[in-house]
Design a protein around this motif. Structure first.
Motif, PDB file in Angstrom:
ATOM      1  N   ASP A 273      60.463   1.199 -11.576  1.00  0.00           N
ATOM      2  CA  ASP A 273      61.866   1.621 -11.483  1.00  0.00           C
ATOM      3  C   ASP A 273      62.271   2.396 -12.738  1.00  0.00           C
ATOM      4  O   ASP A 273      63.298   2.132 -13.368  1.00  0.00           O
TER       5      ASP A 273
ATOM      6  N   SER B 127      65.914  12.856 -10.613  1.00  0.00           N
ATOM      7  CA  SER B 127      65.011  12.058  -9.784  1.00  0.00           C
ATOM      8  C   SER B 127      63.732  11.796 -10.564  1.00  0.00           C
ATOM      9  O   SER B 127      63.372  12.543 -11.482  1.00  0.00           O
ATOM     10  N   VAL B 128      63.028  10.739 -10.205  1.00  0.00           N
ATOM     11  CA  VAL B 128      61.854  10.346 -10.977  1.00  0.00           C
ATOM     12  C   VAL B 128      60.765  11.412 -10.907  1.00  0.00           C
ATOM     13  O   VAL B 128      60.089  11.697 -11.906  1.00  0.00           O
TER      14      VAL B 128
ATOM     15  N   THR C 183      53.964   8.853  -9.434  1.00  0.00           N
ATOM     16  CA  THR C 183      55.326   8.810  -8.895  1.00  0.00           C
ATOM     17  C   THR C 183      55.627   7.513  -8.145  1.00  0.00           C
ATOM     18  O   THR C 183      56.680   6.900  -8.387  1.00  0.00           O
TER      19      THR C 183
ATOM     20  N   ILE D 131      63.647  10.010  -4.291  1.00  0.00           N
ATOM     21  CA  ILE D 131      62.357  10.035  -4.969  1.00  0.00           C
ATOM     22  C   ILE D 131      61.929  11.460  -5.288  1.00  0.00           C
ATOM     23  O   ILE D 131      61.214  11.714  -6.258  1.00  0.00           O
TER      24      ILE D 131
ATOM     25  N   GLN E 259      60.590   8.525   2.725  1.00  0.00           N
ATOM     26  CA  GLN E 259      60.198   8.879   1.367  1.00  0.00           C
ATOM     27  C   GLN E 259      58.699   9.136   1.261  1.00  0.00           C
ATOM     28  O   GLN E 259      58.257  10.005   0.514  1.00  0.00           O
TER      29      GLN E 259
ATOM     30  N   ALA F 160      65.121   4.635 -11.164  1.00  0.00           N
ATOM     31  CA  ALA F 160      64.707   5.628 -10.174  1.00  0.00           C
ATOM     32  C   ALA F 160      65.206   5.324  -8.772  1.00  0.00           C
ATOM     33  O   ALA F 160      65.477   6.243  -7.989  1.00  0.00           O
ATOM     34  N   LYS F 161      65.338   4.059  -8.420  1.00  0.00           N
ATOM     35  CA  LYS F 161      65.707   3.702  -7.054  1.00  0.00           C
ATOM     36  C   LYS F 161      67.148   4.061  -6.709  1.00  0.00           C
ATOM     37  O   LYS F 161      67.533   4.004  -5.544  1.00  0.00           O
TER      38      LYS F 161
ATOM     39  N   TYR G 234      58.420   4.847  -9.350  1.00  0.00           N
ATOM     40  CA  TYR G 234      59.597   4.651  -8.493  1.00  0.00           C
ATOM     41  C   TYR G 234      59.701   3.213  -7.994  1.00  0.00           C
ATOM     42  O   TYR G 234      60.703   2.533  -8.236  1.00  0.00           O
ATOM     43  N   TRP G 235      58.667   2.727  -7.309  1.00  0.00           N
ATOM     44  CA  TRP G 235      58.739   1.385  -6.717  1.00  0.00           C
ATOM     45  C   TRP G 235      58.269   0.293  -7.674  1.00  0.00           C
ATOM     46  O   TRP G 235      58.789  -0.815  -7.643  1.00  0.00           O
TER      47      TRP G 235
END
Length: 283
Positions: free
Chosen positions: A122, A170-171, A114, A131, A64, A126-127, A118-119
């Motif tokens: 969330d 996707s995010v 981003t 990504i 990713q 998103a997870k 994402y991490w």
């Protein structure tokens, strides 16, 4: 501007150079085409050399982060000019300040916003999704079956849509959509703040008959009759309205939607033209 330079190079007389401009252009064209065939057809890996993915081939997070095609592209290299110019159009013909502006915005969105969304947060679950992807997904992360929610007339079947569930993005795709709408709105703000006074001054000067340098230069050419533009506008608008009214089942746009779109286009013509002229950025 770049098209103008090419036309001048091909048609103006040479001024004593060892090689003619047309010959130089032809050599550059052949060389660029010959090289593009390598990453574009024979060895597509050169478009994105993701060494992070090679080193950590079994790590999903590394894929990713390091993938230049499906991830954030951290550490990825490229030998494909089309990849370099993918978000700048062409760095060779754009002003430096525009290149820096686009790059800073790109870096903030890709390398800061981003990953946090994402991490860290969330955002929008998103997870569950890749990504970086332009595909549509179900709530479980599977690809969304668009044909299942569209009837024979290409209209949304709400019953089927409720049965299959909401569409998820996707995010990265969802954030860029949001920022895209924000940039459209900020276009008006930017032009109003930085060029608003000049626009008003030019408008007042034109109403008083004062000519700027561009008007003086254009006087060398014969004017196109104004009724040509009026006839083209009226004709195209009438044809479009007729299609929206009489073929609405195929066009699927109400007549008022067409007029609203025309008003929006008219409002954004001047701001977008100013930004395009000063930065060479179309989007």
């Amino acid at each position: 501007m770049q098209k103008l330079l090419v036309c001048r190079a091909l048609h103006e007389k040479d001024d004593g150079h060892r090689i003619s401009r047309a010959k130089f252009f032809f050599i550059a064209l052949v060389c660029s085409f010959s090289w593009y065939v390598i990453p574009g057809y024979f060895f597509t890996t050169l478009t994105s050399i993701s060494w992070v993915c090679w080193v950590f081939s079994k790590s999903v997070t590394a894929q990713q982060l390091g993938s230049g095609m499906k991830g954030l592209g951290i550490g990825a290299l490229t030998l494909d000019w089309s990849a370099v110019a993918s978000f700048l159009f062409s760095p060779l013909i754009s002003p430096f300040f525009a290149i820096v502006n686009v790059f800073v915005g790109y870096a903030i969105i890709v390398y800061a916003v981003t990953p946090i969304a994402y991490w860290g947060l969330d955002t929008y679950n998103a997870k569950r999704f890749p990504i970086f992807s332009s595909h549509l997904f179900t709530s479980q992360g599977q690809k969304y079956n668009i044909s299942a929610i569209v009837n024979d007339k290409f209209e949304l079947d709400f019953a089927k849509y409720r049965e299959q569930g909401r569409i998820h993005l996707s995010v990265f795709f969802s954030l860029t959509y949001g920022f895209g709408f924000a940039t459209i709105a900020s276009t008006l703000t930017h032009v109003g703040c930085f060029y608003g006074r000049e626009i008003m001054e030019r408008y007042r000067a034109s109403s008083k008959g004062k000519e700027d340098i561009h008007t003086k230069l254009m006087k060398r050419y014969k004017d196109i009759p104004s009724w040509w533009f009026s006839a083209l506008l009226v004709g195209s608008l009438a044809a479009s309205l007729a299609l929206c009214i009489f073929l609405n089942d195929q066009i699927q746009m109400p007549w008022w939607g067409l007029l609203f779109a025309g008003v929006l286009a008219f409002e954004f013509t001047l701001p977008i033209s100013i930004i395009t002229a000063t930065t060479n950025q179309v989007n």
